[in-house]
Scaffold this active site. Structure first.
Site, PDB file in Angstrom:
ATOM      1  N   LYS A 275       0.885  -1.078  -0.145  1.00 41.04           N
ATOM      2  CA  LYS A 275      -0.102  -0.124  -0.098  1.00 41.04           C
ATOM      3  C   LYS A 275       0.943   1.279  -0.027  1.00 41.04           C
ATOM      4  CE  LYS A 275      -4.087  -1.836   2.351  1.00 41.04           C
ATOM      5  NZ  LYS A 275      -5.059  -1.621   1.343  1.00 41.04           N
ATOM      6  N   ARG A 349     -10.267 -11.746   0.680  1.00 37.04           N
ATOM      7  CA  ARG A 349     -11.119 -12.807   0.048  1.00 37.04           C
ATOM      8  C   ARG A 349     -10.529 -14.068   0.404  1.00 37.04           C
ATOM      9  NH1 ARG A 349     -10.996  -9.538  -5.319  1.00 37.04           N
ATOM     10  NH2 ARG A 349     -10.601  -7.834  -4.020  1.00 37.04           N
TER      11      ARG A 349
HETATM   12  N1  BES Z   1      -8.203  -3.780   3.668  1.00 36.22           N
HETATM   13  C1  BES Z   1      -8.075  -3.363   2.401  1.00 36.22           C
HETATM   14  C2  BES Z   1      -9.687  -2.683   1.914  1.00 36.22           C
HETATM   15  C3  BES Z   1      -9.799  -1.270   2.694  1.00 36.22           C
HETATM   16  C4  BES Z   1      -9.531  -0.209   1.887  1.00 36.22           C
HETATM   17  C5  BES Z   1     -10.413  -1.108   3.852  1.00 36.22           C
HETATM   18  C6  BES Z   1      -9.513   0.943   2.775  1.00 36.22           C
HETATM   19  C7  BES Z   1     -10.589  -0.176   4.661  1.00 36.22           C
HETATM   20  C8  BES Z   1     -10.236   1.167   3.996  1.00 36.22           C
HETATM   21  C9  BES Z   1      -8.094  -4.763   1.393  1.00 36.22           C
HETATM   22  O1  BES Z   1      -7.650  -5.778   1.749  1.00 36.22           O
HETATM   23  C10 BES Z   1      -7.466  -4.303   0.043  1.00 36.22           C
HETATM   24  O2  BES Z   1      -6.618  -3.681   0.123  1.00 36.22           O
HETATM   25  N2  BES Z   1      -8.389  -4.262  -0.935  1.00 36.22           N
HETATM   26  C11 BES Z   1      -8.033  -3.926  -2.173  1.00 36.22           C
HETATM   27  C12 BES Z   1      -8.166  -4.783  -3.178  1.00 36.22           C
HETATM   28  C13 BES Z   1      -7.813  -4.781  -4.488  1.00 36.22           C
HETATM   29  C14 BES Z   1      -6.305  -5.061  -4.380  1.00 36.22           C
HETATM   30  C15 BES Z   1      -8.088  -5.804  -5.473  1.00 36.22           C
HETATM   31  C16 BES Z   1      -8.594  -2.467  -2.501  1.00 36.22           C
HETATM   32  O3  BES Z   1      -9.635  -2.119  -2.455  1.00 36.22           O
HETATM   33  O4  BES Z   1      -7.827  -1.702  -3.319  1.00 36.22           O
HETATM   34 ZN    ZN Z   2      -5.394  -5.523   1.242  1.00 33.89          ZN
END
Ligand code: BES
Ligand code: ZN
Ligand code: ZN
Length: 499
Positions: A275, A349
């Site tokens: 991230k 997931r």
């Molecule tokens: N934990 C995150 C989602 C999230 C984002 C929760 C912001 C709370 C606030 C999740 O694991 C994630 O990183 N999802 C990605 C998925 C993508 C890589 C397909 C996302 O949402 O960018």
């Molecule tokens: Zn994630």
């Protein structure tokens, strides 16, 4: 916290009354009070110093005309518009102002809050819930505590209605408020303190308190069971993973079992699909689904519904190291389905897939999963609506009704066959974990649907609703504890399809 009494003792230090907006007409207790105060209330209302508008809290000092020191008047707005949600919010404001004024005990003339639609039981539930939600404080690690020096100690509820019933409704409301607060506390905890092991211990303590059956799977157990999703996400971590299972049996036989599955990622770095520095802060809240499930189980422990529930919480952090999973890896989930990893940040997931399979393994016939799953749902629906998806409209309706009742709104996103094709599109495996940006909240749902394998299933994406930047009458900024109440209310009223 609460005691119920039938007669208002006008000598109480602090008295609270509700005032409806009806052409400045007073009635009942208000008129009596007005008389005692020689018309002061009607006068101040005429002048606009006391407002019956919804949410306005006015204070009055009888100054010798009565032995009561202060009177709080809560504006309730128009009777017809006075809903359960409105009541809860007004009580929230009221308790916040009492707490701020360091008032520790007060008498609430509950009958002044009743309308044709809103009976004393609903008012009592709203009051019990609001007391805990509104006065919740984030547990922090400051040397100088910001806890109130004088928290509210006791509320005396004055009503002419059945006091045992009122007490029971207050207790249920309190259970809902406290369960939500427990979820908030878990979500607010930093990832170095709330590890998967700590979360498992919390769940074990909760189970002990309420007599739930508790099973904690260790890494070796996961290896034996082939939980490839859990193991892959945990692979880069120095912290052991835990698959936490709580069972509550409220019926004679273990049938019609509800499976609640909550994402318990204690910190999400994104892994090798790391991230950005702004997006990583706050990822301690990535166990919001787990917290909602545990909050709901606390409420279940208190209210003891005649239902069977298996709660499953796959928990680990998502870290980077020489052994971490990588993009392009192929893993085998517990269900046997193979998954090509395209993005290590789509880890939720992967753990939920094994969680769903394991819930079914424990006899779950209907499944509700809940997770801070995608940034996509925030783009789609913002921060007030939980995103939801389903493969079964009947079950969906039951969850939706609970969410509406609890004031935790959700909005359904579709999953089409074309969406299913996108998650199945992989040269290397049965599924891929990240088909791309377009509709990616839906992609996560479509992926999970594969693991429900035909069982009625509802998916709740709380990435936008699990935390809030602004304080409200029902709580401070930070974790909201969203969906603990909805899940508890859903299981309480759950009716199996075939009955
Ligand atoms: N934990 C995150 C989602 C999230 C984002 C929760 C912001 C709370 C606030 C999740 O694991 C994630 O990183 N999802 C990605 C998925 C993508 C890589 C397909 C996302 O949402 O960018
Ligand atoms: Zn994630
Ligand atoms: Zn995540």
């Amino acid at each position: 916290m609460f005691q119920v009494q039938s007669l208002l003792n006008w000598n109480e230090d602090t008295i609270v009354l509700g005032v409806f907006q009806k052409n400045n007409q007073l009635g009942g207790l208000l008129s009596i009070l007005d008389e005692k105060l020689e018309g002061q209330i009607s006068e101040l209302m005429k002048e606009g110093d006391i407002s019956p508008k919804r949410g306005e809290i006015s204070k009055l000092y009888p100054l010798g005309k009565m032995s009561t020191k202060r009177i709080y008047l809560a504006g309730l707005g128009k009777e017809k518009e006075f809903t359960f949600e409105a009541a809860r919010e007004i009580f929230g404001k009221l308790f916040q102002s009492l707490q701020k004024a360091r008032i520790q005990t007060a008498a609430v003339a509950a009958d002044t809050f009743l309308t044709e639609e809103m009976d004393i039981l609903e008012i009592s539930h709203a009051m019990g819930e609001a007391l805990h939600l509104s006065t919740y404080q984030v547990q922090n690690y400051k040397h100088k505590s910001n806890e109130p020096e004088k928290p509210i100690q006791q509320m005396t509820i004055i009503s002419e209605k059945d006091s045992a019933e009122i007490q029971a409704a207050l207790n249920v409301g309190e259970a809902y408020g406290k369960g939500t607060n427990s979820a908030r506390t878990l979500v607010n905890m930093p990832g170095n303190i709330l590890t998967a092991s700590e979360l498992a211990e919390y769940a074990a303590r909760l189970s002990e308190k309420y007599g739930f059956e508790c099973e904690i799977l260790e890494k070796e157990d996961m290896e034996k069971l082939g939980m490839g999703g859990m193991l892959a996400v945990n692979q880069g971590s120095a912290e052991p993973p835990k698959m936490i299972v709580l069972k509550y049996q409220g019926r004679e036989n273990w049938e019609d079992v509800i499976g609640l599955v909550g994402k318990g990622i204690t910190f999400d770095t994104g892994g090798y699909s790391i991230k950005p520095k702004d997006g990583i802060v706050g990822m301690k809240t990535d166990m919001g689904g787990a917290a909602a499930v545990l909050g709901a189980m606390e409420i279940v422990g208190e209210t003891k519904p005649e239902q069977n529930i298996v709660a499953v919480i796959p928990s680990t952090d998502n870290m980077i190291s020489g052994s971490a999973m990588k993009p392009d890896d192929v893993i085998i989930s517990m269900s046997g389905k193979t998954i090509e990893i395209l993005n290590t940040d789509a880890e939720g997931r992967l753990v939920l897939a094994d969680g769903l399979t394991y819930a079914k393994h424990h006899g779950a016939e209907v499944l509700v999963d809940i997770a801070t799953l995608t940034g996509g749902v925030i783009v789609a629906l913002g921060t007030e609506m939980t995103g939801s998806m389903t493969n079964n409209e009947g079950l969906y309706k039951q969850v939706l009704e609970a969410s509406e009742e609890c004031g935790e709104p959700m909005w359904q996103l579709p999953i089409t066959e074309k969406d299913m094709k996108r998650v199945r599109n992989s040269q290397m495996a049965d599924l891929n974990n990240s088909p791309g940006r377009e509709g990616h909240a839906i992609m996560a749902g479509a992926f999970l649907r594969e693991f429900a394998e035909g069982s009625p299933w509802v998916h709740l994406d709380i990435a936008g609703t699990a935390t809030t930047k602004k304080a409200s009458p029902l709580g401070p900024s930070g974790a909201t504890g969203v969906m603990a109440r909805t899940l508890a209310s859903f299981v309480e009223r759950f009716v199996p399809e075939n009955s």
